[in-house]
Scaffold this active site. Structure first.
Site, mmCIF file in Angstrom:
data_model
loop_
_atom_site.group_PDB
_atom_site.id
_atom_site.type_symbol
_atom_site.label_atom_id
_atom_site.label_comp_id
_atom_site.label_asym_id
_atom_site.label_seq_id
_atom_site.Cartn_x
_atom_site.Cartn_y
_atom_site.Cartn_z
ATOM 1 N N CYS A 126 53.878 49.868 4.250
ATOM 2 C CA CYS A 126 53.782 51.132 3.644
ATOM 3 C C CYS A 126 53.176 51.274 5.318
ATOM 4 O O CYS A 126 52.800 51.049 6.249
ATOM 5 C CB CYS A 126 52.745 51.729 2.820
ATOM 6 S SG CYS A 126 52.718 53.920 2.982
ATOM 7 N N HIS A 227 56.603 50.895 -1.569
ATOM 8 C CA HIS A 227 55.323 50.005 -1.637
ATOM 9 C C HIS A 227 55.902 49.487 -2.905
ATOM 10 O O HIS A 227 56.191 50.071 -4.094
ATOM 11 C CB HIS A 227 54.234 51.442 -2.517
ATOM 12 C CG HIS A 227 52.935 51.417 -2.142
ATOM 13 N ND1 HIS A 227 52.267 51.288 -1.278
ATOM 14 C CD2 HIS A 227 53.426 52.944 -0.559
ATOM 15 C CE1 HIS A 227 51.292 52.145 -0.733
ATOM 16 N NE2 HIS A 227 52.202 52.957 -0.765
ATOM 17 N N GLU A 229 54.797 46.963 -4.772
ATOM 18 C CA GLU A 229 53.743 46.696 -5.694
ATOM 19 C C GLU A 229 53.559 47.831 -6.781
ATOM 20 O O GLU A 229 53.463 47.021 -7.303
ATOM 21 C CB GLU A 229 52.299 46.542 -5.845
ATOM 22 C CG GLU A 229 51.261 48.695 -5.254
ATOM 23 C CD GLU A 229 52.385 48.869 -3.985
ATOM 24 O OE1 GLU A 229 51.347 49.283 -3.429
ATOM 25 O OE2 GLU A 229 52.563 47.998 -3.270
#
Length: 586
Positions: A126, A227, A229
């Site tokens: 990001c 993102h 994660e």
């Protein structure tokens, strides 16, 4: 076992400790908010799940702290967060710009550039993809809402995938996911507008917003706009980063053990012009910083002498008022010695293979001296003794044009090969322990020199004519003859000798090396970059990128022994044979 029985947990740790394998350390840049360094748990949990050890990097501008941090990590994650100040990219702030994070911008841009120079694998997430762009020559769109046709922010749970991206099939990202279309989440209003020349766009959303980019230089760098994660489908990126970190560490550990020698660079041409060898000087491709970043131990720096054409004088081709070629070569060697003396804590002049290994043991870089073009002798055989006393380890018999010694690959067949004077020169070089270098020589000169020399000869920077039809390259028959006499051919990075059409890259250099291995065998090859003599290709552009050469060899499963041979061991074997005869004769 009870939840709070600490000793039982510790016993499990100690029981496994002797068997614990090394896990790469993954540095993660921390966010900064309300005087606190913060990080969402998804980042470090994903690193652990992928087999890495997370280390949080706070936003600190101190250069020593950043350098020491990079010395302790095997890969870097640039985490998400607020907007980047567009002033760092040379753009004035737009009224649509949202909150910037001044505590993060400069430290993260600095660590990104430093990590890039050290070839450390990087994953930008990001804000991180935007950091990559700004740090390495790209541009960021300050507010994409005016050009976006889909929603690039979400109020839904962070793990929810809200829009799709299309991935180029010719990309690392496609190899990781095996699909042209994947679904991602989205929490941004800035995006990469221009990736710059160090990256290529590999994924876009349906409205054309850049969603992912990766290195265009064969480096382990990927940036994504989403993102990963936050959801399970993001794990391939973290597993990729951990595997790249392992490969990077393995290459660095190998460089700790293996001596790395580049057998030809022309950097001394720039020394009289006031360069800063102890800085990261943008005017040259080889300096102390770049050698350290690329884990390069040694280089042979040559005094290059341009060959005058008919009607030209030597003095008209050089920038300095010197009586002749010998004095010009001495001027270059004087400049090298001055630079070495000014930096003697870090570098020294080596004259034998033993000197090189001694320097490596003491953590010093090494420079060896060479001559490119026997014009330096000024037609006088006795001048070889002068250069032998200066420590010259090889002399390239000619350059781009016939001289008094022999015909050049770019010459006019003046002598029909090696001249009578050239025969004397080769025999005297054998006697004095100076290696005969046949890069630039015409084919007839090459074969003549092989017959005349009683010792193995070298081609310090020559590639393969079978892959690139250029008179400067060696034919397969030449390479076989060279190997039969115990010599070596060092693959060079001059683009025009690697590829006739289009841009040459590190992959072309590897192809030439592997062709030479196929023809000559592993004991007769090496690398002579020709850096600062117009050598250098994408992926191996300067000395800082030389560890990428090792990574390519490891990826092709070359053994450590073979890599040592390629990285100078073969060349030093020949040097040892040539110099041993000198010791015996003395």
């Amino acid at each position: 076992m009870g939840k709070f029985e600490l000793q039982s947990y510790l016993d499990k740790v100690y029981a496994r400790f002797p068997e614990a394998a090394y896990q790469p350390v993954i540095g993660i840049t921390g966010n900064f908010e309300d005087i606190t360094c913060k990080l969402s748990q998804g980042y470090y949990q994903s690193v652990v799940a992928a087999g890495g050890v997370p280390m949080i990097i706070p936003p600190v501008e101190d250069a020593n702290t950043l350098v020491n941090t990079l010395d302790r990590i095997d890969a870097l994650i640039l985490s998400g967060g607020g907007d980047i100040n567009p002033l760092f990219g040379g753009d004035e702030p737009s009224p649509r710009l949202r909150g910037i994070n001044q505590k993060r911008d400069l430290p993260e841009l600095m660590i990104t550039r430093l990590a890039y120079n050290r070839q450390i694998p990087i994953l930008g997430i990001c804000r991180g993809i935007q950091t990559l762009a700004i740090a390495l020559g790209g541009k960021v769109a300050q507010d994409i809402s005016i050009q976006a046709n889909i929603k690039h922010s979400q109020e839904a749970d962070r793990a929810e995938q809200t829009h799709s991206v299309k991935i180029d099939e010719d990309s690392v990202l496609y190899r990781l996911y095996g699909e042209e279309k994947i679904y991602v989440n989205s929490f941004h209003h800035q995006a990469v507008k221009d990736p710059g020349d160090k990256f290529r766009v590999v994924a876009k959303s349906s409205d054309g917003i850049i969603e992912a980019m990766e290195s265009s230089e064969f480096k382990s760098i990927i940036g994504v706009q989403w993102h990963p994660e936050c959801f399970e489908e993001g794990m391939p990126l973290f597993r990729w980063l951990v595997e790249e970190a392992k490969a990077f560490r393995r290459a660095n550990e190998l460089h700790d053990r293996v001596l790395t020698l580049d057998t030809h660079c022309d950097t001394p041409m720039f020394f009289p012009q006031g360069i800063h060898f102890d800085h990261r000087d943008s005017k040259i491709l080889v300096d102390l910083h770049k050698m350290s970043e690329g884990r390069q131990d040694a280089t042979i720096m040559v005094a290059y002498l341009p060959q005058p054409k008919i009607g030209e004088t030597f003095s008209s081709l050089v920038d300095f008022d010197v009586p002749g070629p010998l004095e010009y070569a001495d001027l270059i060697f004087d400049k090298i010695e001055e630079i070495v003396e000014a930096n003697r804590q870090y570098i020294s002049i080596a004259r034998t293979p033993g000197d090189l290994y001694e320097d490596k043991r003491h953590g010093r870089k090494s420079i060896m001296l060479g001559i490119e073009n026997g014009l330096a002798l000024n037609g006088q055989l006795q001048n070889l003794q002068h250069f032998a006393q200066r420590g010259v380890v090889y002399m390239t018999l000619c350059h781009n044009g016939d001289n008094e010694i022999c015909d050049s690959a770019r010459g006019c067949n003046t002598h029909g090969g090696v001249s009578r004077f050239g025969e004397q020169v080769i025999r005297e070089m054998n006697r004095l322990g100076i290696m005969v270098d046949l890069s630039h020589a015409a084919e007839k000169s090459f074969y003549d020199a092989l017959d005349i020399s009683s010792l193995p000869i070298v081609c310090s920077h020559s590639s393969c004519r079978a892959l690139c039809d250029h008179p400067r390259n060696l034919t397969d028959d030449q390479m076989r003859a060279l190997a039969a006499k115990g010599g070596v051919a060092q693959t060079t990075l001059y683009p025009g000798f690697l590829k006739k059409d289009g841009e040459a890259t590190i992959m072309d250099a590897i192809a030439h090396l592997e062709h030479a291995i196929k023809i000559m065998g592993i004991d007769h090859v090496g690398l002579g970059t020709d850096f600062d003599g117009d050598g250098g290709v994408r992926g191996l552009a300067d000395a800082s990128e030389l560890i990428n050469f090792t990574r390519q060899l490891l990826a092709r499963r070359y053994s450590e022994r073979d890599i040592q041979k390629i990285w100078g061991g073969n060349f030093l074997r020949v040097m040892g044979i040539v110099q041993k005869k000198l010791v015996i004769s003395n």
